[in-house]
Design an enzyme around this catalytic site. Structure first.
Site, PDB file in Angstrom:
ATOM      1  N   ILE A  84      55.573  37.876  50.910  1.00  0.00           N
ATOM      2  CA  ILE A  84      54.687  38.132  52.048  1.00  0.00           C
ATOM      3  C   ILE A  84      53.223  37.919  51.687  1.00  0.00           C
ATOM      4  CG2 ILE A  84      56.147  39.617  53.469  1.00  0.00           C
ATOM      5  CD1 ILE A  84      54.877  42.027  52.108  1.00  0.00           C
ATOM      6  N   VAL A 125      54.317  47.903  58.486  1.00  0.00           N
ATOM      7  CA  VAL A 125      53.637  47.916  57.188  1.00  0.00           C
ATOM      8  C   VAL A 125      53.851  46.554  56.539  1.00  0.00           C
ATOM      9  CG1 VAL A 125      53.822  50.377  56.791  1.00  0.00           C
ATOM     10  CG2 VAL A 125      55.680  48.885  56.102  1.00  0.00           C
ATOM     11  N   CYS A 126      53.103  46.268  55.475  1.00  0.00           N
ATOM     12  CA  CYS A 126      53.174  44.916  54.936  1.00  0.00           C
ATOM     13  C   CYS A 126      54.266  44.754  53.899  1.00  0.00           C
ATOM     14  CB  CYS A 126      51.840  44.474  54.374  1.00  0.00           C
ATOM     15  SG  CYS A 126      51.347  45.352  52.923  1.00  0.00           S
ATOM     16  N   GLY A 127      55.095  45.701  53.769  1.00  0.00           N
ATOM     17  CA  GLY A 127      56.239  45.559  52.889  1.00  0.00           C
ATOM     18  C   GLY A 127      57.065  46.766  53.208  1.00  0.00           C
TER      19      GLY A 127
END
Lengths: 180, 181
Positions: free
Chosen positions: A65, B72-74
């Site tokens: 990501i 959330v980013c993970g």
């Protein structure tokens, strides 16, 4: 409760004395905004505790990501190999919005390190194994995202705002005094 | 990928925005080790299905989770995505399962660059989660429950994490390593 499986060793990037009362270990990703947020908090925490605290940073790039996270981690390791890990660590977080090849070279020059060896190291993935080793150890220790903090061997599952971390670290230093 | 000032801990609270813990649920209990893993067939894409029995012969990790799109980013699935090479080294297949539909899973997997299958326990809703004791009636979504199934199709390890806590991958890796070779 997951515990830190890889003890702090000379292979780590460490700030603070070995005699410190407690060690704070962060598994972080230079491209993760939450880690960027935590960066400033950790600085304040270090100031607050002074010599009572030892701080260790380990790599946990979420590469799928965050496309620049691995190269950023390898850049910091490159700087570390030249004695400038913490300077690079700080600069990367302070310039988190600009991560990428040009910034890595610029920061490297700023620290008095030649650009070419860094370019080569990033191309050859010289520090990839080092970064992956941090990551693997983190997974084994129950790191479940970034940032993940360990206070001593204990994973810190609560919030990581300044007050939360100060309280948790105080607690680790003097558990009986606080729980009494 | 936002929520920069988020606290409590972003990864530990994936699923903010949904009411994750309206009331503590009586732990009905997820299927324990030693149980034969119930077979199922679910959509893995809008036009393809996957059956557990197709994966027989190698260890399988079933990761039930509440919902796609945690803000959330993970999150749990992002973590497994990063740990995929380690699962592969242990010859294991991992699949995520939630009640989201196949189109939703597709969009989620594309956006997060997930490289393992997400199964849609969508119709009848939560039926497979229920078979594994991993459905939260009060919320209408799956528990954050993990199962490691051996190559014979028997559950070797299971773990039900508090729904707001990302259980990480350490327990799964340990369980996979403990499987008889």
């Amino acid at each position: 409760m997951p515990k830190l499986k890889v003890p702090v060793s000379a292979a780590d990037h460490i700030q603070g004395p070995e005699s410190a009362a407690v060690t704070l270990v962060e598994y972080g990703d230079y491209e993760c905004p939450h880690c960027g947020h935590a960066y400033a908090i950790v600085k304040r925490i270090q100031k607050h505790f002074g010599k009572r605290l030892r701080f260790v940073f380990r790599n946990f790039p979420l590469a799928q990501i965050h496309p620049n996270a691995e190269a950023a981690a390898e850049t910091a390791e490159f700087a570390g190999a030249h004695g400038k890990f913490w300077e690079m660590h700080d600069l990367l977080f302070e310039n988190q919005g600009e991560l990428g090849g040009p910034l890595f070279l610029e920061l490297s020059e700023k620290l008095g390190l030649a650009a070419e060896p860094l370019e080569q190291a990033l191309k050859d993935r010289t520090y990839r194994e080092r970064v992956r080793a941090d990551f693997s150890g983190g997974v084994r220790s129950g790191v479940n995202g970034t940032p993940t903090f360990f206070i001593g061997a204990q994973r810190h599952d609560a919030a990581f705002e300044y007050e939360d971390l100060v309280a948790a670290i105080e607690d680790a230093i003097a558990p009986s005094a606080l729980s009494a | 990928m936002t929520n920069a000032a988020a606290s409590p801990r972003p990864f530990a609270s994936s699923g903010q925005g949904m009411k994750l813990e309206p009331q503590p649920q009586k732990p009905a209990g997820i299927l324990p080790p030693g149980t034969k893993a119930p077979d199922f067939t679910l959509h893995v894409t809008p036009d393809q299905t996957l059956s557990l029995s197709e994966l027989r012969g190698r260890p399988v990790v079933l990761a039930f989770y509440p919902a796609d799109w945690s803000p959330v980013c993970g999150d749990q699935m992002a973590l497994y995505n990063e740990v995929l090479p380690e699962f592969q080294k242990l010859n294991a297949e991992i699949v995520g399962i939630s009640v989201d539909g196949a189109w939703c899973h597709r969009a989620f997997a594309e956006e997060r660059h997930l490289h393992f299958p997400l199964l849609a326990d969508f119709e009848p809703k939560g039926a497979v989660s229920r078979k594994y004791g991993a459905y939260r009636e009060s919320n209408g979504f799956s528990e954050r429950a993990l199962f490691v199934i051996d190559k014979e199709g028997v559950i070797a390890w299971s773990y039900n994490s508090p729904v707001a806590v990302n259980p990480g991958a350490d327990g799964i890796l340990q369980a996979l390593e403990n499987l008889p070779k």
